[in-house]
Motif scaffolding. Structure first.
Motif, PDB file in Angstrom:
ATOM      1  N   ALA A  91      -4.342 -14.570   2.363  1.00 44.13           N
ATOM      2  CA  ALA A  91      -3.366 -14.135   3.420  1.00 44.13           C
ATOM      3  C   ALA A  91      -1.845 -14.281   2.907  1.00 44.13           C
ATOM      4  O   ALA A  91      -1.119 -13.533   2.880  1.00 44.13           O
ATOM      5  N   HIS A  92      -1.684 -15.865   2.181  1.00 44.80           N
ATOM      6  CA  HIS A  92      -0.500 -15.790   1.579  1.00 44.80           C
ATOM      7  C   HIS A  92      -0.183 -14.830   0.414  1.00 44.80           C
ATOM      8  O   HIS A  92       0.911 -14.496   0.385  1.00 44.80           O
ATOM      9  N   ALA A  93      -1.154 -14.446  -0.424  1.00 52.59           N
ATOM     10  CA  ALA A  93      -1.016 -13.474  -1.372  1.00 52.59           C
ATOM     11  C   ALA A  93      -0.704 -12.270  -0.940  1.00 52.59           C
ATOM     12  O   ALA A  93       0.371 -11.593  -1.434  1.00 52.59           O
ATOM     13  N   PHE A  94      -1.037 -11.874   0.196  1.00 49.60           N
ATOM     14  CA  PHE A  94      -0.801 -10.515   0.786  1.00 49.60           C
ATOM     15  C   PHE A  94       0.784 -10.655   1.187  1.00 49.60           C
ATOM     16  O   PHE A  94       1.370  -9.595   1.116  1.00 49.60           O
ATOM     17  N   HIS A  95       1.087 -11.694   1.753  1.00 45.49           N
ATOM     18  CA  HIS A  95       2.482 -11.800   2.270  1.00 45.49           C
ATOM     19  C   HIS A  95       3.371 -12.046   1.299  1.00 45.49           C
ATOM     20  O   HIS A  95       4.578 -11.715   1.428  1.00 45.49           O
ATOM     21  N   GLY A  96       2.993 -12.781   0.169  1.00 46.33           N
ATOM     22  CA  GLY A  96       3.980 -13.046  -0.672  1.00 46.33           C
ATOM     23  C   GLY A  96       4.129 -12.140  -2.167  1.00 46.33           C
ATOM     24  O   GLY A  96       5.052 -12.289  -2.931  1.00 46.33           O
ATOM     25  N   LEU A  97       3.150 -11.516  -2.503  1.00 46.22           N
ATOM     26  CA  LEU A  97       2.852 -10.676  -3.810  1.00 46.22           C
ATOM     27  C   LEU A  97       2.647  -9.269  -3.763  1.00 46.22           C
ATOM     28  O   LEU A  97       2.688  -8.788  -4.746  1.00 46.22           O
ATOM     29  N   PHE A  98       2.193  -8.984  -2.535  1.00 53.26           N
ATOM     30  CA  PHE A  98       2.118  -7.334  -2.567  1.00 53.26           C
ATOM     31  C   PHE A  98       3.364  -6.504  -2.199  1.00 53.26           C
ATOM     32  O   PHE A  98       3.966  -6.881  -1.024  1.00 53.26           O
ATOM     33  N   GLN A  99       3.777  -5.481  -2.617  1.00 55.56           N
ATOM     34  CA  GLN A  99       5.070  -4.817  -2.449  1.00 55.56           C
ATOM     35  C   GLN A  99       4.851  -3.835  -1.312  1.00 55.56           C
ATOM     36  O   GLN A  99       3.718  -3.217  -1.203  1.00 55.56           O
ATOM     37  N   HIS A 100       5.988  -3.743  -0.651  1.00 54.30           N
ATOM     38  CA  HIS A 100       6.076  -2.758   0.544  1.00 54.30           C
ATOM     39  C   HIS A 100       6.491  -1.539  -0.040  1.00 54.30           C
ATOM     40  O   HIS A 100       7.113  -1.575  -0.943  1.00 54.30           O
ATOM     41  N   GLY A 101       6.537  -0.312   0.235  1.00 54.38           N
ATOM     42  CA  GLY A 101       6.909   0.629   0.101  1.00 54.38           C
ATOM     43  C   GLY A 101       5.828   1.791  -0.635  1.00 54.38           C
ATOM     44  O   GLY A 101       5.877   3.097  -0.820  1.00 54.38           O
ATOM     45  N   PRO A 103       1.442   2.051  -1.447  1.00 55.93           N
ATOM     46  CA  PRO A 103       0.207   1.460  -0.850  1.00 55.93           C
ATOM     47  C   PRO A 103      -0.153   0.319  -1.548  1.00 55.93           C
ATOM     48  O   PRO A 103      -0.566   0.600  -3.004  1.00 55.93           O
ATOM     49  N   LEU A 104      -0.979  -0.525  -0.998  1.00 52.97           N
ATOM     50  CA  LEU A 104      -1.760  -1.561  -1.721  1.00 52.97           C
ATOM     51  C   LEU A 104      -3.355  -0.686  -1.824  1.00 52.97           C
ATOM     52  O   LEU A 104      -3.722  -0.112  -0.766  1.00 52.97           O
ATOM     53  N   LEU A 105      -3.860  -0.886  -3.109  1.00 53.81           N
ATOM     54  CA  LEU A 105      -5.096  -0.172  -3.046  1.00 53.81           C
ATOM     55  C   LEU A 105      -6.310  -1.066  -3.319  1.00 53.81           C
ATOM     56  O   LEU A 105      -6.184  -2.329  -3.880  1.00 53.81           O
ATOM     57  N   PHE A 106      -7.333  -0.516  -2.609  1.00 56.86           N
ATOM     58  CA  PHE A 106      -8.590  -1.581  -2.724  1.00 56.86           C
ATOM     59  C   PHE A 106      -9.736  -0.472  -2.494  1.00 56.86           C
ATOM     60  O   PHE A 106      -9.439   0.510  -1.937  1.00 56.86           O
ATOM     61  N   PRO A 107     -10.854  -1.006  -2.838  1.00 52.82           N
ATOM     62  CA  PRO A 107     -12.042  -0.018  -2.469  1.00 52.82           C
ATOM     63  C   PRO A 107     -12.418   0.380  -1.082  1.00 52.82           C
ATOM     64  O   PRO A 107     -12.057  -0.536  -0.016  1.00 52.82           O
ATOM     65  N   TYR A 121       0.478  -8.134   8.045  1.00 53.19           N
ATOM     66  CA  TYR A 121       1.903  -8.158   7.346  1.00 53.19           C
ATOM     67  C   TYR A 121       2.540  -6.984   7.191  1.00 53.19           C
ATOM     68  O   TYR A 121       3.720  -6.860   6.598  1.00 53.19           O
ATOM     69  N   GLY A 122       2.101  -5.797   7.601  1.00 49.52           N
ATOM     70  CA  GLY A 122       2.521  -4.638   7.843  1.00 49.52           C
ATOM     71  C   GLY A 122       2.895  -3.898   6.306  1.00 49.52           C
ATOM     72  O   GLY A 122       3.940  -3.299   5.954  1.00 49.52           O
ATOM     73  N   ILE A 123       1.690  -4.102   5.685  1.00 52.59           N
ATOM     74  CA  ILE A 123       1.436  -3.586   4.525  1.00 52.59           C
ATOM     75  C   ILE A 123       0.495  -2.336   4.449  1.00 52.59           C
ATOM     76  O   ILE A 123      -0.294  -2.137   5.007  1.00 52.59           O
ATOM     77  N   ASP A 124       1.166  -1.222   3.803  1.00 53.86           N
ATOM     78  CA  ASP A 124       0.508   0.145   3.837  1.00 53.86           C
ATOM     79  C   ASP A 124      -0.766   0.017   2.969  1.00 53.86           C
ATOM     80  O   ASP A 124      -0.275  -0.662   1.568  1.00 53.86           O
ATOM     81  N   PHE A 125      -1.416   0.592   3.067  1.00 54.99           N
ATOM     82  CA  PHE A 125      -2.959   0.549   2.099  1.00 54.99           C
ATOM     83  C   PHE A 125      -3.484   1.878   1.905  1.00 54.99           C
ATOM     84  O   PHE A 125      -3.610   2.854   2.693  1.00 54.99           O
ATOM     85  N   LYS A 126      -4.173   2.196   0.676  1.00 54.80           N
ATOM     86  CA  LYS A 126      -4.998   3.185   0.348  1.00 54.80           C
ATOM     87  C   LYS A 126      -6.292   2.807  -0.097  1.00 54.80           C
ATOM     88  O   LYS A 126      -6.444   2.162  -0.968  1.00 54.80           O
ATOM     89  N   ALA A 127      -7.416   3.310   0.861  1.00 59.39           N
ATOM     90  CA  ALA A 127      -8.718   2.696   0.347  1.00 59.39           C
ATOM     91  C   ALA A 127      -9.362   3.880  -0.696  1.00 59.39           C
ATOM     92  O   ALA A 127      -9.263   5.015  -0.600  1.00 59.39           O
TER      93      ALA A 127
END
Ligand code: PMP
Length: 351
Positions: A91-101, A103-107, A121-127
């Motif tokens: 959770a802290h890594a999502f909050h502190g280390l992933f950039q907005h603007g 998408p975060l990528l994960f499988p 945390y309001g992060i866009d993602f792409k599966a």
């Protein structure tokens, strides 16, 4: 829903953990716990903490544990972060280390807490779709992103990505944090912690819930470049100064120190896993290759939801995910030999 809820809370879609049934005598193979229990030395260390010293706050930095982890992995204590379960560390890594603007990528098939943290945390993602064999193809992650995260081995598939592929991913994404969630790494993989000195964009998380059999204690950790660790500390110190209590720090550190017990218990789980895979294949199941303490299996002629229900009637609990691509699979934790035997006997009767 209540009129007192903020609009933010109304929109949240929380994670649903695997069931922790209150009934005794169940063969509980649904949440990937370790059947062998924590190191006796860890239990002793925890018992010693149950004393008058509990009137005092714990060390906010958990230094004793950071040193034990650093020692084990041959890194500096300043490269280690510790928290209340790896879920909190994530959770802290999502909050502190992933950039907005971007998408975060994960499988597309992965740990279902990731999209929940994105929502929180309001992060866009792409599966990103796994390939036909449920493997990660590193080339699919060479595209603009605000970060990359995946479990290795992946959950719930159990499939492992080799270290050289992880290295290619790191090289192709020097401006993003790549988080490798190693909740299950000790059951058959090589930790990417070996790469942290060379890749400042790599963060590796681990848990003591699985291979060190301390799910009830709630301890997780991250290893990476001190700049990444500092970001996690900043979040932690803006949220809860003492995520680990005295008992957790003492027990987790002693568990890391007791290498012999740890290695032996992992080996027993691995040996059981291979035996369960062979027996399930004899019953006609297709089983994905697993480097974890669970297997992911389907039967070509039997509906997975019905199989899970039939197992439940015989007091065997496994995990079924009603999700595209994997709704015909069951995720089954490797238990103690008698639990595995109960599973196989039940399956024999059903199929
Ligand atoms: N990552 C993965 C892939 C998991 O399956 C789990 C366990 N549900 C976790 C992280 C979290 O484990 P814990 O919070 O118990 O450390």
């Amino acid at each position: 829903m209540s009129k007192f809820w903020s609009s933010f809370v109304k929109e949240l879609v929380p994670y649903v953990p695997g069931e922790q049934p209150k009934l005794a005598n169940l063969v509980k193979l649904n949440t990937n716990e370790n059947p062998y229990g924590p190191s006796p030395k860890a239990i002793k260390a925890m018992q010693a903490e149950v004393s008058d010293s509990l009137r005092l706050y714990p060390d906010p930095n958990g230094d004793r544990l950071k040193h034990a982890v650093a020692d084990y992995y041959n890194v500096q204590p300043g490269q280690v972060f510790v928290g209340n379960g790896s879920d909190e560390v994530l959770a802290h890594a999502f909050h502190g280390l992933f950039q907005h603007g971007k998408p975060l990528l994960f499988p597309d098939v992965t740990y279902s807490f990731y999209p929940v943290y994105c929502g929180l945390y309001g992060i866009d993602f792409k599966a990103v779709a796994l390939d036909g064999q449920f493997q990660i193809d590193v080339d699919d992650y060479v595209r603009p992103n605000g970060g990359i995260i995946f479990p290795n081995p992946n959950a719930p598939t159990g499939c492992l990505l080799a270290l050289d592929a992880i290295e290619r991913l790191l090289q192709a994404n020097p401006d993003s944090v790549v988080l490798v969630d190693e909740a299950y790494i000790d059951f058959g993989g090589t930790s990417a912690i070996a790469l942290v000195d060379r890749y400042p964009n790599l963060l590796v998380t681990q848990t003591l819930s699985k291979s060190r059999s301390l799910a009830g204690l709630r301890v997780g950790l991250a290893v990476g470049h001190p700049d990444l660790i500092e970001a996690l500390e900043r979040i932690k110190n803006s949220f809860n100064s003492y995520p680990l209590d005295r008992i957790a720090i003492a027990g987790a550190a002693a568990a890391f120190d007791d290498r012999e017990y740890f290695e032996h218990s992992c080996q027993r789980v691995i040996a059981s896993r291979e035996a369960v895979i062979a027996a399930m294949q004899d019953l006609g199941f297709e089983v994905l290759p697993s480097a974890a303490n669970f297997i992911f299996a389907r039967h070509p002629q039997r509906d997975a939801a019905q199989l899970a229900a039939a197992l439940r009637e015989q007091s065997v609990i496994v995990r079924h995910f009603k999700q595209p691509r994997i709704e015909q699979f069951l995720r089954i934790t490797i238990g103690a030999p008698e639990q595995n035997q109960a599973l196989l006997e039940a399956l024999k009767g059903i199929v």
